[in-house]
Design a protein around this motif. Structure first.
Motif, mmCIF file in Angstrom:
data_model
loop_
_atom_site.group_PDB
_atom_site.id
_atom_site.type_symbol
_atom_site.label_atom_id
_atom_site.label_comp_id
_atom_site.label_asym_id
_atom_site.label_seq_id
_atom_site.Cartn_x
_atom_site.Cartn_y
_atom_site.Cartn_z
ATOM 1 N N PHE A 124 0.801 -1.230 0.000
ATOM 2 C CA PHE A 124 0.000 0.000 0.000
ATOM 3 C C PHE A 124 0.831 1.276 0.000
ATOM 4 C CE2 PHE A 124 -2.208 -3.220 2.744
ATOM 5 C CZ PHE A 124 -3.070 -3.696 1.758
ATOM 6 N N GLY A 125 2.156 1.142 0.080
ATOM 7 C CA GLY A 125 2.994 2.337 0.139
ATOM 8 C C GLY A 125 2.812 3.106 1.437
ATOM 9 N N ASP A 126 2.292 2.458 2.458
ATOM 10 C CA ASP A 126 2.066 3.059 3.772
ATOM 11 C C ASP A 126 2.226 1.958 4.806
ATOM 12 O OD1 ASP A 126 1.515 4.906 5.701
ATOM 13 O OD2 ASP A 126 -0.505 5.399 4.991
ATOM 14 N N HIS A 127 2.330 2.328 6.066
ATOM 15 C CA HIS A 127 2.504 1.315 7.100
ATOM 16 C C HIS A 127 1.843 1.782 8.392
ATOM 17 C CE1 HIS A 127 5.503 3.723 9.279
ATOM 18 N NE2 HIS A 127 5.969 4.056 8.079
ATOM 19 N N PRO A 128 1.441 0.845 9.270
ATOM 20 C CA PRO A 128 0.819 1.230 10.547
ATOM 21 C C PRO A 128 1.824 1.914 11.459
ATOM 22 C CG PRO A 128 1.222 -1.133 10.491
ATOM 23 C CD PRO A 128 1.533 -0.613 9.122
ATOM 24 N N ALA A 129 1.319 2.848 12.272
ATOM 25 C CA ALA A 129 2.135 3.554 13.256
ATOM 26 C C ALA A 129 1.305 3.742 14.518
ATOM 27 C CB ALA A 129 2.602 4.896 12.715
ATOM 28 N N GLN A 130 1.985 3.859 15.638
ATOM 29 C CA GLN A 130 1.287 4.045 16.910
ATOM 30 C C GLN A 130 0.632 5.423 16.958
ATOM 31 O OE1 GLN A 130 -0.615 3.152 19.536
ATOM 32 N NE2 GLN A 130 1.065 1.710 20.044
ATOM 33 N N VAL A 131 -0.678 5.469 17.186
ATOM 34 C CA VAL A 131 -1.394 6.748 17.265
ATOM 35 C C VAL A 131 -1.970 6.982 18.670
ATOM 36 C CG1 VAL A 131 -1.937 6.848 14.808
ATOM 37 C CG2 VAL A 131 -3.523 5.682 16.373
ATOM 38 N N PHE A 132 -1.696 6.051 19.590
ATOM 39 C CA PHE A 132 -2.154 6.211 20.970
ATOM 40 C C PHE A 132 -0.946 6.579 21.830
ATOM 41 C CE2 PHE A 132 -5.360 3.653 18.989
ATOM 42 C CZ PHE A 132 -6.549 4.088 19.559
ATOM 43 N N HIS A 133 -0.880 7.851 22.187
ATOM 44 C CA HIS A 133 0.266 8.374 22.928
ATOM 45 C C HIS A 133 -0.179 8.891 24.296
ATOM 46 C CE1 HIS A 133 2.458 8.153 19.129
ATOM 47 N NE2 HIS A 133 1.461 8.814 18.562
ATOM 48 N N GLU A 134 0.778 9.234 25.110
ATOM 49 C CA GLU A 134 0.474 9.743 26.444
ATOM 50 C C GLU A 134 -0.309 11.046 26.378
ATOM 51 O OE1 GLU A 134 2.810 11.056 30.558
ATOM 52 O OE2 GLU A 134 3.905 10.137 28.901
ATOM 53 N N TRP A 135 -0.028 11.843 25.354
ATOM 54 C CA TRP A 135 -0.652 13.163 25.283
ATOM 55 C C TRP A 135 -2.065 13.142 24.695
ATOM 56 C CZ3 TRP A 135 -1.666 14.072 20.188
ATOM 57 C CH2 TRP A 135 -0.845 13.441 19.228
ATOM 58 N N ASN A 136 -2.517 12.023 24.111
ATOM 59 C CA ASN A 136 -3.882 12.002 23.555
ATOM 60 C C ASN A 136 -4.730 10.854 24.115
ATOM 61 O OD1 ASN A 136 -2.671 9.850 22.194
ATOM 62 N ND2 ASN A 136 -3.769 10.240 20.279
ATOM 63 N N THR A 137 -4.313 10.279 25.235
ATOM 64 C CA THR A 137 -5.096 9.225 25.871
ATOM 65 C C THR A 137 -5.240 9.519 27.352
ATOM 66 O OG1 THR A 137 -3.092 7.895 26.211
ATOM 67 C CG2 THR A 137 -4.396 7.439 24.227
ATOM 68 N N ALA A 138 -6.224 8.876 27.951
ATOM 69 C CA ALA A 138 -6.453 9.044 29.394
ATOM 70 C C ALA A 138 -5.340 8.354 30.159
ATOM 71 C CB ALA A 138 -7.816 8.461 29.780
ATOM 72 N N ARG A 139 -5.067 8.854 31.343
ATOM 73 C CA ARG A 139 -4.019 8.277 32.173
ATOM 74 C C ARG A 139 -4.589 7.845 33.503
ATOM 75 N NH1 ARG A 139 0.553 12.726 32.483
ATOM 76 N NH2 ARG A 139 -1.292 14.045 32.607
#
Length: 375
Positions: A124-139
């Motif tokens: 697909f000329g693209d690849h998965p990447a982590q989109v759940f980070h400390e700054w955009n998820t609940a802690r």
């Protein structure tokens, strides 16, 4: 092109390795990802129910994002969880659980050992990447998340609850109904949950062999120790086991348990049945049946809605603290890994707090008397 080397459960399957053409590439790779993640989780000895719930969640997120994992963005994360909170009214604990599961899925597909990054890039000329980070998820603000309305019973409320349960048994039996046996089972389960600080699933999962004598406290007979085999598990781990000692403050519980096991349980248990609380059909009583029976008693007793079955466990922790038991001992009894978790359960009564203050004032007065005498 360099082919992917399969390293174990969860890797890109052989029929997709390299750049072999397949029909409906995106959907085929997506389904293979889900199957691979399922295999990887089973290899970690996770329960099938846990694996299925996570698969459903990841599929739900893909539909909401209207994209496959190699095209997911942080914007899709914001939209998905904004809808959950604003429209669905999801609790903080639910949000944390969902985000954790989705994060783990992306950790899996982004791990080079499984080959999905290379596979997506080739196709697909693209690849998965982590989109759940400390700054955009609940802690986690703490090790346990308690709802503000949940609290332990006061001693008077606990007495009202148990009295109501006992009165139901007497009333039903006087009517000549066989339902008094199940009412007795409910009353005894409630008292056992409080007397040993057990969760709902822990108490309902007990077998006869889980009750044993304590050589150091023979006054409790066959109920000096309760062996919990189905304690709350850590993520990805089997149920935790622990032993709970019977305490002098709860000595009334051993006679109640003896009466249940020797006199009442045989009226409902099938031959060779081992579960401590058999259902009317012979097997272990279900969690929903426990909750329904408990709620009937609680409503009849006229107690507040925020007092649930788990509040019996909160009461156990609180009352032991008020009775002067060591905090670490209480932590071991209830099976908490961290003391901070036990502290969340604690809700000491106003009478106890007033007594602590009075004792402190008395100690101060005692220490001040010699000084005043010298003056």
């Amino acid at each position: 092109m360099r082919s992917v080397i399969e390293v174990g459960p969860g890797s890109v399957p052989v029929h997709l390795q390299g750049a072999v053409a397949v029909l409906n590439e995106e959907e085929t790779v997506w389904e293979a990802m889900l199957s691979g993640w399922r295999a990887q989780q089973f290899a970690r000895n996770l329960a099938p129910s846990t694996v299925d719930r996570r698969r459903e969640l990841v599929t739900r997120f893909r539909v909401c994002a209207d994209a496959y994992p190699w095209s997911w963005t942080v914007g899709a994360v914001d939209e998905f969880f904004l809808e959950l909170r604003a429209v669905g009214g999801a609790a903080q604990s639910t949000i944390l659980g969902y985000q954790g599961a989705l994060r783990m899925f992306l950790e899996y597909v982004c791990d080079p050992r499984y080959g999905w990054v290379e596979q997506c890039w080739q196709r697909f000329g693209d690849h998965p990447a982590q989109v759940f980070h400390e700054w955009n998820t609940a802690r986690h603000a703490q090790n346990g998340i308690a709802q503000p309305g949940k609290r332990p019973y006061t001693r008077d409320e606990l007495q009202d609850l148990f009295d109501c349960a006992d009165e139901r048994v007497v009333r039903i039996r006087q009517k000549g109904s066989k339902g008094w046996v199940t009412a007795f089972r409910t009353a005894t389960m409630m008292k056992a949950a409080y007397a040993w600080g057990l969760r709902r699933n822990e108490v309902r999962s007990l077998d006869l062999v889980d009750c044993a004598s304590n050589p150091a406290a023979r006054q409790f007979g066959d109920f000096g120790i309760i062996y919990v085999r189905f304690g709350k598990a850590m993520r990805g781990s089997p149920p935790k086991r622990r032993s709970v000692l019977s305490l002098p403050e709860m000595d009334w519980s051993t006679e109640i348990m003896r009466q249940w096991v020797e006199e009442v349980r045989p009226l409902i248990a099938r031959p060779r049945a081992s579960c401590l609380w058999p259902s009317e059909r012979g097997g272990m009583i279900t969690a929903d049946a426990v909750s329904r029976a408990f709620n009937e008693v609680k409503r009849e007793a006229g107690l507040d809605d925020e007092l649930d079955f788990h509040s019996l466990r909160r009461s156990y922790v609180t009352h032991l603290l008020e009775d002067g038991y060591d905090a670490f001992f209480i932590q071991q009894q209830v099976g908490h890994e961290h003391a901070s978790t036990t502290s969340i359960y604690t809700g000491v009564s106003p009478d106890y707090r007033a007594r602590v203050v009075s004792d402190a004032i008395a100690r101060m007065a005692t220490t001040m008397i010699p000084t005043a005498a010298k003056d």
